[in-house]
Design a protein around this motif. Structure first.
Motif, PDB file in Angstrom:
ATOM      1  N   LEU A  86      97.529  61.281  37.371  1.00 24.81           N
ATOM      2  CA  LEU A  86      97.383  60.191  36.399  1.00 24.81           C
ATOM      3  C   LEU A  86      98.125  58.937  36.866  1.00 24.81           C
ATOM      4  CD1 LEU A  86      97.686  62.058  32.986  1.00 24.81           C
ATOM      5  CD2 LEU A  86      95.677  60.924  33.924  1.00 24.81           C
ATOM      6  N   GLN A  87      99.299  59.115  37.467  1.00 29.50           N
ATOM      7  CA  GLN A  87     100.056  57.973  37.967  1.00 29.50           C
ATOM      8  C   GLN A  87      99.309  57.286  39.109  1.00 29.50           C
ATOM      9  OE1 GLN A  87     103.911  59.645  38.870  1.00 29.50           O
ATOM     10  NE2 GLN A  87     104.714  59.173  36.823  1.00 29.50           N
ATOM     11  N   ARG A  88      98.718  58.081  40.022  1.00 25.58           N
ATOM     12  CA  ARG A  88      97.935  57.506  41.115  1.00 25.58           C
ATOM     13  C   ARG A  88      96.719  56.747  40.556  1.00 25.58           C
ATOM     14  NH1 ARG A  88      98.884  62.426  44.100  1.00 25.58           N
ATOM     15  NH2 ARG A  88      97.044  63.246  43.057  1.00 25.58           N
ATOM     16  N   SER A  89      96.075  57.368  39.590  1.00 28.64           N
ATOM     17  CA  SER A  89      94.908  56.740  38.962  1.00 28.64           C
ATOM     18  C   SER A  89      95.309  55.435  38.277  1.00 28.64           C
ATOM     19  CB  SER A  89      94.287  57.708  37.960  1.00 28.64           C
ATOM     20  OG  SER A  89      93.244  57.089  37.258  1.00 28.64           O
ATOM     21  N   LEU A  90      96.455  55.469  37.610  1.00 28.26           N
ATOM     22  CA  LEU A  90      96.949  54.269  36.927  1.00 28.26           C
ATOM     23  C   LEU A  90      97.282  53.179  37.938  1.00 28.26           C
ATOM     24  CD1 LEU A  90      97.792  52.927  34.287  1.00 28.26           C
ATOM     25  CD2 LEU A  90     100.054  53.939  34.590  1.00 28.26           C
ATOM     26  N   SER A  91      97.920  53.540  39.029  1.00 29.50           N
ATOM     27  CA  SER A  91      98.274  52.529  40.028  1.00 29.50           C
ATOM     28  C   SER A  91      97.020  51.968  40.690  1.00 29.50           C
ATOM     29  CB  SER A  91      99.257  53.105  41.047  1.00 29.50           C
ATOM     30  OG  SER A  91      98.640  53.524  42.212  1.00 29.50           O
ATOM     31  N   ALA A 127      93.153  47.501  41.155  1.00 29.76           N
ATOM     32  CA  ALA A 127      91.790  46.991  40.988  1.00 29.76           C
ATOM     33  C   ALA A 127      91.750  45.865  39.964  1.00 29.76           C
ATOM     34  CB  ALA A 127      90.852  48.122  40.563  1.00 29.76           C
ATOM     35  N   MET A 128      92.512  45.995  38.883  1.00 31.62           N
ATOM     36  CA  MET A 128      92.575  44.945  37.856  1.00 31.62           C
ATOM     37  C   MET A 128      93.162  43.655  38.435  1.00 31.62           C
ATOM     38  SD  MET A 128      93.624  46.231  34.035  1.00 31.62           S
ATOM     39  CE  MET A 128      95.001  45.169  33.930  1.00 31.62           C
ATOM     40  N   GLU A 129      94.206  43.782  39.242  1.00 26.91           N
ATOM     41  CA  GLU A 129      94.838  42.614  39.846  1.00 26.91           C
ATOM     42  C   GLU A 129      93.874  41.918  40.803  1.00 26.91           C
ATOM     43  OE1 GLU A 129      97.621  39.744  40.435  1.00 26.91           O
ATOM     44  OE2 GLU A 129      97.644  41.337  38.936  1.00 26.91           O
ATOM     45  N   GLU A 130      93.135  42.684  41.578  1.00 23.92           N
ATOM     46  CA  GLU A 130      92.151  42.103  42.491  1.00 23.92           C
ATOM     47  C   GLU A 130      91.045  41.396  41.710  1.00 23.92           C
ATOM     48  OE1 GLU A 130      90.765  45.231  45.025  1.00 23.92           O
ATOM     49  OE2 GLU A 130      92.716  45.452  46.024  1.00 23.92           O
ATOM     50  N   MET A 131      90.605  41.995  40.626  1.00 27.59           N
ATOM     51  CA  MET A 131      89.576  41.371  39.798  1.00 27.59           C
ATOM     52  C   MET A 131      90.096  40.084  39.169  1.00 27.59           C
ATOM     53  SD  MET A 131      87.769  44.649  37.939  1.00 27.59           S
ATOM     54  CE  MET A 131      87.130  43.654  36.634  1.00 27.59           C
ATOM     55  N   ARG A 132      91.342  40.089  38.712  1.00 23.88           N
ATOM     56  CA  ARG A 132      91.929  38.892  38.107  1.00 23.88           C
ATOM     57  C   ARG A 132      91.990  37.758  39.126  1.00 23.88           C
ATOM     58  NH1 ARG A 132      96.452  36.283  38.031  1.00 23.88           N
ATOM     59  NH2 ARG A 132      97.559  37.804  39.280  1.00 23.88           N
TER      60      ARG A 132
END
Length: 144
Positions: A8-13, A18-23
């Motif tokens: 879950l931690q790997r998935s969260l990171s 991915a969110m930061e790249e999209m932003r």
């Protein structure tokens, strides 16, 4: 259980990355769109000003001038457009028609430059005629 937490931690990171790249991608595209919009507004303003000052072909005037320094201000208005076109008029007068003076002094009926639009004069009820006052009163009461 610890494997689930690590997964879950790997998935969260990965999701955060991915969110930061999209932003970053969205901010870059938004910046590009704003620049394109600003360029279009500046271009239209310069063309309108060139036309107002009597340019034969406003597109040529704008194409030949250096307008990279002309920007939109915080209010969205284009600053220094008229001075830039005036400078172009002085440097390359062949792109513009000759200024004509009013018909009274030149003997012709050709007018000068088109006036800049301004704010309409405010209505002063104390100086208005009775007829104008009554007309304005009915317009106000009608909600127009």
């Amino acid at each position: 259980m610890s494997e689930d937490i690590e997964s879950l931690q790997r998935s969260l990171s990965e999701t955060r990355k991915a969110m930061e790249e999209m932003r970053k991608s969205h901010e870059q595209r938004l910046s590009e769109v704003r620049l394109e919009g600003d360029r279009a507004v500046v271009l239209a303003t310069l063309k309108a000003e060139a036309l107002r000052l009597g340019a034969h072909n406003p597109e040529d005037v704008v194409r030949l001038m250096d307008w990279t320094e002309i920007k939109r201000d915080d209010d969205g208005q284009v600053a220094d457009a008229s001075s830039a076109i005036e400078k172009m008029r002085r440097e390359r007068a062949y792109l513009f028609s000759a200024l004509t003076v009013s018909g009274k002094s030149s003997g012709s009926t050709v007018g000068g430059l088109a006036p800049r639009p301004g704010a309409p004069p405010s209505f002063d009820a104390r100086k208005a005629s009775d007829q104008d006052y009554a007309a304005r009163k009915w317009q106000f009461l009608a909600g127009k």
